[in-house]
Structure formats: structure tokens, C-alpha cells
Design an enzyme around this catalytic site. Structure first.
Site, PDB file in Angstrom:
ATOM      1  N   GLU A  40      74.073  -6.863 -88.599  1.00 23.05           N
ATOM      2  CA  GLU A  40      74.371  -5.928 -87.498  1.00 23.05           C
ATOM      3  C   GLU A  40      73.566  -4.628 -87.551  1.00 23.05           C
ATOM      4  O   GLU A  40      73.495  -3.916 -86.545  1.00 23.05           O
ATOM      5  CB  GLU A  40      75.876  -5.607 -87.434  1.00 23.05           C
ATOM      6  CG  GLU A  40      76.341  -4.740 -88.585  1.00 23.05           C
ATOM      7  CD  GLU A  40      77.442  -3.766 -88.213  1.00 23.05           C
ATOM      8  OE1 GLU A  40      78.017  -3.876 -87.119  1.00 23.05           O
ATOM      9  OE2 GLU A  40      77.725  -2.877 -89.030  1.00 23.05           O
ATOM     10  N   ASN A  68      80.431  -4.576 -85.196  1.00 23.96           N
ATOM     11  CA  ASN A  68      80.526  -3.676 -84.039  1.00 23.96           C
ATOM     12  C   ASN A  68      79.163  -3.289 -83.465  1.00 23.96           C
ATOM     13  O   ASN A  68      79.066  -2.944 -82.291  1.00 23.96           O
ATOM     14  CB  ASN A  68      81.306  -2.407 -84.416  1.00 23.96           C
ATOM     15  CG  ASN A  68      80.757  -1.714 -85.639  1.00 23.96           C
ATOM     16  OD1 ASN A  68      80.516  -2.334 -86.675  1.00 23.96           O
ATOM     17  ND2 ASN A  68      80.552  -0.409 -85.544  1.00 23.96           N
ATOM     18  N   HIS A  69      78.089  -3.341 -84.287  1.00 18.38           N
ATOM     19  CA  HIS A  69      76.769  -2.949 -83.772  1.00 18.38           C
ATOM     20  C   HIS A  69      75.982  -4.097 -83.139  1.00 18.38           C
ATOM     21  O   HIS A  69      74.823  -3.915 -82.784  1.00 18.38           O
ATOM     22  CB  HIS A  69      75.941  -2.283 -84.871  1.00 18.38           C
ATOM     23  CG  HIS A  69      76.450  -0.927 -85.252  1.00 18.38           C
ATOM     24  ND1 HIS A  69      76.605   0.080 -84.315  1.00 18.38           N
ATOM     25  CD2 HIS A  69      76.875  -0.426 -86.430  1.00 18.38           C
ATOM     26  CE1 HIS A  69      77.093   1.147 -84.919  1.00 18.38           C
ATOM     27  NE2 HIS A  69      77.276   0.871 -86.191  1.00 18.38           N
ATOM     28  N   HIS A 154      84.749  -7.948 -90.550  1.00 20.43           N
ATOM     29  CA  HIS A 154      84.023  -6.693 -90.399  1.00 20.43           C
ATOM     30  C   HIS A 154      85.023  -5.609 -90.016  1.00 20.43           C
ATOM     31  O   HIS A 154      85.474  -5.537 -88.874  1.00 20.43           O
ATOM     32  CB  HIS A 154      82.973  -6.887 -89.307  1.00 20.43           C
ATOM     33  CG  HIS A 154      81.906  -5.845 -89.319  1.00 20.43           C
ATOM     34  ND1 HIS A 154      80.863  -5.867 -90.211  1.00 20.43           N
ATOM     35  CD2 HIS A 154      81.724  -4.748 -88.556  1.00 20.43           C
ATOM     36  CE1 HIS A 154      80.082  -4.829 -89.991  1.00 20.43           C
ATOM     37  NE2 HIS A 154      80.588  -4.128 -89.000  1.00 20.43           N
ATOM     38  N   HIS A 179      81.125  -3.886 -93.317  1.00 22.07           N
ATOM     39  CA  HIS A 179      81.127  -2.736 -92.401  1.00 22.07           C
ATOM     40  C   HIS A 179      81.003  -1.385 -93.083  1.00 22.07           C
ATOM     41  O   HIS A 179      80.301  -0.522 -92.585  1.00 22.07           O
ATOM     42  CB  HIS A 179      82.338  -2.713 -91.459  1.00 22.07           C
ATOM     43  CG  HIS A 179      82.399  -1.487 -90.581  1.00 22.07           C
ATOM     44  ND1 HIS A 179      81.496  -1.274 -89.562  1.00 22.07           N
ATOM     45  CD2 HIS A 179      83.219  -0.395 -90.592  1.00 22.07           C
ATOM     46  CE1 HIS A 179      81.784  -0.112 -88.970  1.00 22.07           C
ATOM     47  NE2 HIS A 179      82.806   0.438 -89.582  1.00 22.07           N
TER      48      HIS A 179
END
Ligand code: FE2
Ligand code: FE2
Length: 264
Positions: A40, A68-69, A154, A179
Site C-alpha cells: 500500500e 487504506n492507501h 490492516h 499498517h
């Protein structure tokens, strides 16, 4: 016995180069049935360009997980749709999100290893369904007949990751956290056979704040200004986990933590 190598969040070009160097060495000495990396942050520290994904595959990574990215680089949307078998995004994003959150990776022996990516909801600005209920349904339905199951959870909060570890004990082969980019030293096998670590850490610049140039991050805290992060340079670290699984039962036999420095 199934042997899996998982590498924590790969940060930027320096991280990709470090992974290439590390895998060239380790894959010449050891055989892995499956190499997974969290990608990510692989492009510029935020997100994943298709070219960076291709580079990781060429280095020996079989499957890329994310977090999330994953949405930061817009070109990844088509790639996610076209390359579902090799790149996944968190499974518990709302229905209709591009790509897939689970894949069945077929080993040469024809056994499947199911790789699942989940995202947490505590201290993370993201819109996602309950990861506990999402994986519960997935394990009970689509993956009901599978025994080799690897989960990358994550998430920010250690408690959310640990709770998920206990929730899934005996139902998945391994659950590893990603993460935070900071490795925890709590790798273990839970009583019913699930390998666990709260956070694997990152593959990227050691002299940094979670991969970014330390001076910029310090200045952000001192001034309150939203200065742009730069991926740091210098000495690289490789953070990962090596697991062995019983191929019949899917239970974990061993979990070993990797935290090594790559000389410049
Ligand atoms: Fe990350
Ligand atoms: Fe993340």
C-alpha cells in the site's frame, strides 16, 4: 508443509529496491510456497502504481495485499479489476468497491492458499464494514471448504488486531497485522493453531518516522503545518514473518519474525 514469507508494508522506491535485494538473496537459499507483501505504500510512500506492483512481482512477490492507501494512485483501479488474482484490497470495503479482498492462490501442488485482506475501524479514517462479521461470513460461506487461510489485517489499534487473532484462532492458518509500520515482538501461535503477530512492520528506510524523512515529520509536529512527507533514504530494513503450515489441517507449525538491516 507449506512455507510462507510475508513482508510488511513496502515503502517507496527504496523499499522496493530493498525487497528486490532481500528476495534475490533469500530465495536463492530457501524455498517458499508463497511470498506475500503489503504494497500500500510502495509508490512514493502512499499508494501503489501498477508499475510498482509489476516490479514487486518481478522481485519474487506472488501476491500483494494492501490497506487504506490502496486508493491513492488512480491508475490502480483498472489494475485491481484486471489483476484480481495477484493484488487484493481490504475485503470489508463497501460492496461495489473495485477489486477483490480475497484470492485463492493455487500452489504447484494444486492446493489453494486463500489470502484475505481486512481493514480495521479503530483510529482509521475509513468507511468499512465490520471486519469481524465480514470475515465470519466469508469463512462460513465462500471459504467453508478451505483449510490454508492467510489474513493480513490492516489496522491501527493493537487491541483490534489482537481481538481478531483470538476471534479467528483455529479458523485461519495465520493472521498478521500491518499498517503501523512498527514491528511488534509478540509473534506466537494461538492455542487452536493460528499464527499471529500484532504488526509485521515495514520494508523501508530504518532512519525515518514510519518510512518518511524524520526532519519533515518533526517539523510538522512542531509547527502544525501540513508539510509534504518525503520517503527517507539511507539504510534499509526488512520486516517480515516466515510461517510454516501443516498442509492437511491448515494449522500453523511455526512463526519466525524477521527484522534485519540491509547494508548500503
Ligand atoms: Fe502502510
Ligand atoms: Fe495503512
Amino acid at each position: 508443509m507449506i512455507k510462507i514469507l510475508f513482508l510488511g508494508d513496502v515503502v517507496g522506491r527504496p523499499g522496493r529496491q530493498a525487497v528486490r535485494r532481500y528476495l534475490a538473496e533469500v530465495l536463492s537459499e530457501q524455498n517458499f510456497d508463497l511470498v506475500i507483501a503489503n504494497g500500500e505504500n510502495a509508490s512514493g510512500g502512499l499508494g501503489l502504481e501498477p508499475t510498482s506492483a509489476t516490479e514487486l512481482y518481478a522481485s519474487g512477490v506472488n501476491v500483494i495485499t494492501s490497506g487504506n492507501h490502496i486508493w491513492n494512485k488512480k491508475d490502480i483501479i483498472d489494475f485491481l479489476e484486471q489483476n484480481k488474482p495477484r493484488l487484493i484490497r481490504p475485503y470489508n470495503y463497501p460492496v461495489g468497491a473495485p477489486g477483490a479482498g480475497v484470492l485463492k492462490y493455487k500452489l504447484p501442488s494444486r492446493l489453494n492458499v486463500c489470502v484475505i485482506n481486512l481493514i480495521g475501524r479503530v483510529f482509521l479514517e475509513t468507511i468499512a464494514d465490520c471486519p469481524f462479521r465480514a470475515i465470519d461470513k466469508l469463512l462460513n460461506e465462500e471459504l467453508a471448504n478451505e483449510s490454508l487461510i492467510f489474513v493480513d489485517f490492516h489496522a491501527e489499534a493493537t487491541s483490534e488486531k489482537m481481538a481478531m487473532g483470538w476471534y479467528l484462532d483455529g479458523r485461519v492458518s495465520a493472521l498478521v497485522g500491518t499498517h503501523t509500520h512498527v514491528q511488534t515482538a509478540d509473534e506466537r501461535i494461538f492455542p487452536k493453531g493460528t499464527a499471529y503477530i500484532t504488526d509485521v512492520g515495514m520494508c523501508g528506510p530504518r532512519n525515518s518516522v514510519i518510512g518518511a524523512e524524520a526532519g519533515v515529520v518533526v517539523e510538522r509536529f512542531l509547527s502544525g503545518r501540513p508539510l509534504r512527507y518525503e520517503v527517507a533514504r539511507g539504510e534499509m530494513q526488512i520486516n517480515g514473518i516466515i510461517m510454516s503450515l501443516d498442509e492437511e489441517s491448515g494449522k500453523a507449525l511455526s512463526i519466525e519474525r524477521i527484522n534485519s538491516n540491509l547494508p548500503l
